[in-house]
Scaffold this active site. Structure first.
Site, PDB file in Angstrom:
ATOM      1  N   LYS A  87      64.754  57.702   1.261  1.00  0.00           N
ATOM      2  CA  LYS A  87      64.801  56.559   2.187  1.00  0.00           C
ATOM      3  C   LYS A  87      63.817  55.465   1.770  1.00  0.00           C
ATOM      4  O   LYS A  87      64.086  54.275   1.969  1.00  0.00           O
ATOM      5  CB  LYS A  87      64.520  57.038   3.615  1.00  0.00           C
ATOM      6  N   THR A 124      72.622  62.107  16.859  1.00  0.00           N
ATOM      7  CA  THR A 124      73.835  62.309  16.053  1.00  0.00           C
ATOM      8  C   THR A 124      73.848  63.769  15.590  1.00  0.00           C
ATOM      9  O   THR A 124      72.838  64.475  15.727  1.00  0.00           O
ATOM     10  CB  THR A 124      73.826  61.416  14.792  1.00  0.00           C
ATOM     11  N   ASP A 128      83.568  60.242  -1.957  1.00  0.00           N
ATOM     12  CA  ASP A 128      82.265  60.866  -2.220  1.00  0.00           C
ATOM     13  C   ASP A 128      81.373  59.801  -2.838  1.00  0.00           C
ATOM     14  O   ASP A 128      81.599  59.373  -3.977  1.00  0.00           O
ATOM     15  CB  ASP A 128      82.448  62.052  -3.177  1.00  0.00           C
ATOM     16  N   VAL A 129      80.364  59.375  -2.097  1.00  0.00           N
ATOM     17  CA  VAL A 129      79.547  58.248  -2.574  1.00  0.00           C
ATOM     18  C   VAL A 129      78.700  58.597  -3.803  1.00  0.00           C
ATOM     19  O   VAL A 129      78.136  57.703  -4.431  1.00  0.00           O
ATOM     20  CB  VAL A 129      78.628  57.662  -1.466  1.00  0.00           C
ATOM     21  N   ASP A 133      84.572  58.632   4.163  1.00  0.00           N
ATOM     22  CA  ASP A 133      83.682  59.781   4.362  1.00  0.00           C
ATOM     23  C   ASP A 133      84.103  60.873   3.379  1.00  0.00           C
ATOM     24  O   ASP A 133      85.268  60.953   2.983  1.00  0.00           O
ATOM     25  CB  ASP A 133      83.772  60.306   5.811  1.00  0.00           C
ATOM     26  N   TYR A 157      63.992  63.744   1.490  1.00  0.00           N
ATOM     27  CA  TYR A 157      64.611  62.769   2.403  1.00  0.00           C
ATOM     28  C   TYR A 157      63.777  61.481   2.461  1.00  0.00           C
ATOM     29  O   TYR A 157      64.310  60.377   2.334  1.00  0.00           O
ATOM     30  CB  TYR A 157      64.747  63.387   3.799  1.00  0.00           C
TER      31      TYR A 157
HETATM   32  N1  LIG Z   1      70.200  60.542  13.153  1.00  0.00           N
HETATM   33  C1  LIG Z   1      68.988  60.030  12.970  1.00  0.00           C
HETATM   34  O1  LIG Z   1      68.046  60.294  13.751  1.00  0.00           O
HETATM   35  C2  LIG Z   1      68.735  59.105  11.794  1.00  0.00           C
HETATM   36  C3  LIG Z   1      67.491  58.465  11.730  1.00  0.00           C
HETATM   37  C4  LIG Z   1      67.230  57.621  10.674  1.00  0.00           C
HETATM   38  C5  LIG Z   1      68.186  57.420   9.697  1.00  0.00           C
HETATM   39  N2  LIG Z   1      69.389  58.050   9.766  1.00  0.00           N
HETATM   40  C6  LIG Z   1      70.333  57.801   8.700  1.00  0.00           C
HETATM   41  O2  LIG Z   1      71.535  57.253   9.204  1.00  0.00           O
HETATM   42  C7  LIG Z   1      72.619  57.592   8.323  1.00  0.00           C
HETATM   43  C8  LIG Z   1      73.734  58.203   9.153  1.00  0.00           C
HETATM   44  O3  LIG Z   1      73.228  59.418   9.691  1.00  0.00           O
HETATM   45  P1  LIG Z   1      73.820  60.107  11.001  1.00  0.00           P
HETATM   46  O4  LIG Z   1      72.686  60.468  11.850  1.00  0.00           O
HETATM   47  O5  LIG Z   1      74.951  59.301  11.540  1.00  0.00           O
HETATM   48  O6  LIG Z   1      74.331  61.470  10.322  1.00  0.00           O
HETATM   49  P2  LIG Z   1      75.697  62.254  10.438  1.00  0.00           P
HETATM   50  O7  LIG Z   1      75.432  63.566   9.773  1.00  0.00           O
HETATM   51  O8  LIG Z   1      76.214  62.240  11.819  1.00  0.00           O
HETATM   52  O9  LIG Z   1      76.693  61.391   9.519  1.00  0.00           O
HETATM   53  C9  LIG Z   1      76.566  61.313   8.134  1.00  0.00           C
HETATM   54  C10 LIG Z   1      77.960  61.199   7.522  1.00  0.00           C
HETATM   55  O10 LIG Z   1      77.816  61.061   6.093  1.00  0.00           O
HETATM   56  C11 LIG Z   1      78.868  61.797   5.491  1.00  0.00           C
HETATM   57  N3  LIG Z   1      78.548  62.138   4.109  1.00  0.00           N
HETATM   58  C12 LIG Z   1      77.667  63.078   3.664  1.00  0.00           C
HETATM   59  N4  LIG Z   1      77.695  63.125   2.319  1.00  0.00           N
HETATM   60  C13 LIG Z   1      78.601  62.209   1.903  1.00  0.00           C
HETATM   61  C14 LIG Z   1      79.081  61.812   0.628  1.00  0.00           C
HETATM   62  N5  LIG Z   1      78.627  62.383  -0.511  1.00  0.00           N
HETATM   63  N6  LIG Z   1      79.991  60.817   0.553  1.00  0.00           N
HETATM   64  C15 LIG Z   1      80.477  60.245   1.696  1.00  0.00           C
HETATM   65  N7  LIG Z   1      80.074  60.606   2.936  1.00  0.00           N
HETATM   66  C16 LIG Z   1      79.152  61.574   3.034  1.00  0.00           C
HETATM   67  C17 LIG Z   1      78.994  63.048   6.379  1.00  0.00           C
HETATM   68  O11 LIG Z   1      80.243  63.720   6.168  1.00  0.00           O
HETATM   69  C18 LIG Z   1      78.835  62.442   7.764  1.00  0.00           C
HETATM   70  O12 LIG Z   1      80.089  62.067   8.300  1.00  0.00           O
HETATM   71  C19 LIG Z   1      72.031  58.543   7.283  1.00  0.00           C
HETATM   72  O13 LIG Z   1      71.724  57.818   6.114  1.00  0.00           O
HETATM   73  C20 LIG Z   1      70.773  59.033   7.938  1.00  0.00           C
HETATM   74  O14 LIG Z   1      69.809  59.433   6.988  1.00  0.00           O
HETATM   75  C21 LIG Z   1      69.690  58.886  10.799  1.00  0.00           C
END
Ligand SMILES: NC(=O)c1ccc[n+]([C@@H]2O[C@H](COP(=O)([O-])OP(=O)(O)OC[C@H]3O[C@@H](n4cnc5c(N)ncnc54)[C@H](O)[C@@H]3O)[C@@H](O)[C@H]2O)c1
Length: 243
Positions: free
Chosen positions: A151, A182, A54-55, A32, A147
């Protein structure tokens, strides 16, 4: 024992995936951009390594895989959960925010998967990649152009990499979560009007806890899904069926 790297493992879906895969016996790398949260996730698990990654940086993704190989000797799967979101109408949205969202969600999925798959190819064995798209990989959402574009890009990225990497026995699938409870969705879910709008489009009538996404990711990183590649798998409480 399988070795799985999870980006974005400090929070939400990534953290739940780390827990789920550790439960079945994987050695888990919790990557992360926030080392503190990656360490919190890894600290709960028996065989886990926390890493600041950092991805958006190719060098950081390469280091992630080098350290994984040093610690665990192999890499079998990668789950690209790192993601960011920012809302704003397309005519007002700042260029740097657009670049940031594309860099993390789209390019970051490629950079991190590429590093892991290079190691799989070098090792002469296959593996699995799971990319986290969204229902917004296939349907738009007002005020979320960057966004949704990111996606939609992840969906085509994953499908195309599935074609490139099939010859190496590497399967690539894309999960499309609907509304998941989340930190990313917390603000929207806390607003009664926005929550009601989101639930109108969710036939099951509730957000998913992140574990309900993690269990599908576990399936896609296991031999139970051995004939699946290039698939888009919605996990959305029926949202796309209702759209
Ligand atoms: N929560 C939802 O409703 C939802 C719905 C559809 C898709 N998603 C997708 O699921 C994935 C996870 O989301 P989530 O809801 O768990 O969000 P979250 O914010 O809880 O977790 C995302 C994590 O990514 C990390 N991150 C951000 N930038 C980064 C970087 N440059 N390098 C490494 N890590 C980094 C953050 O520090 C965080 O820990 C995301 O791609 C999100 O778009 C989430």
């Amino acid at each position: 024992m399988a070795v799985t790297i999870i980006t974005g493992a400090g929070s939400g879906i990534g953290a739940a995936t780390a827990r789920e895969l550790a439960r079945r016996g994987d050695s888990v790398v919790c990557a992360d951009v926030r080392l503190d949260t990656a360490e919190t996730t890894a600290g709960e698990l028996p065989e886990a390594l926390a890493m600041e990654v950092d991805v958006t940086s190719a060098a950081s993704c390469s280091r992630m895989v080098e350290e994984t190989l040093r610690r665990f000797g192999d890499v079998n799967s990668i789950v690209t959960c790192a993601g960011v979101e920012k809302h704003g109408p397309g005519h007002e949205f700042a260029e740097e925010d657009f670049d940031w969202i594309i860099a993390v969600n789209l390019k970051g999925s490629w950079l991190s998967a590429r590093s892991a798959v290079r190691a799989m190819i070098d090792a002469g064995h296959g593996g699995t990649v799971v990319m986290i798209g969204s229902i917004n990989s296939v349907v738009g959402n007002p005020g979320a152009s960057a966004y949704c574009a990111s996606k939609g890009g992840v969906l085509m990225l994953g499908r195309t990499l599935a074609l490139d990497w099939a010859q190496f026995g590497v399967r690539v699938n894309i999960v499309g979560p609907g509304v998941v409870d989340t930190p990313m969705s917390a603000k929207s879910l806390a607003d009664p009007q926005r929550r009601a709008r989101m639930m109108e489009r969710t036939p099951l009538g509730r957000p998913a806890p992140p574990g309900e996404i993690a269990s599908v990711i576990a399936f896609l990183t296991s031999d139970a899904s051995s004939f699946m590649t290039g698939a888009y798998v919605p996990v959305d409480g029926g949202s796309l069926a209702a759209w």
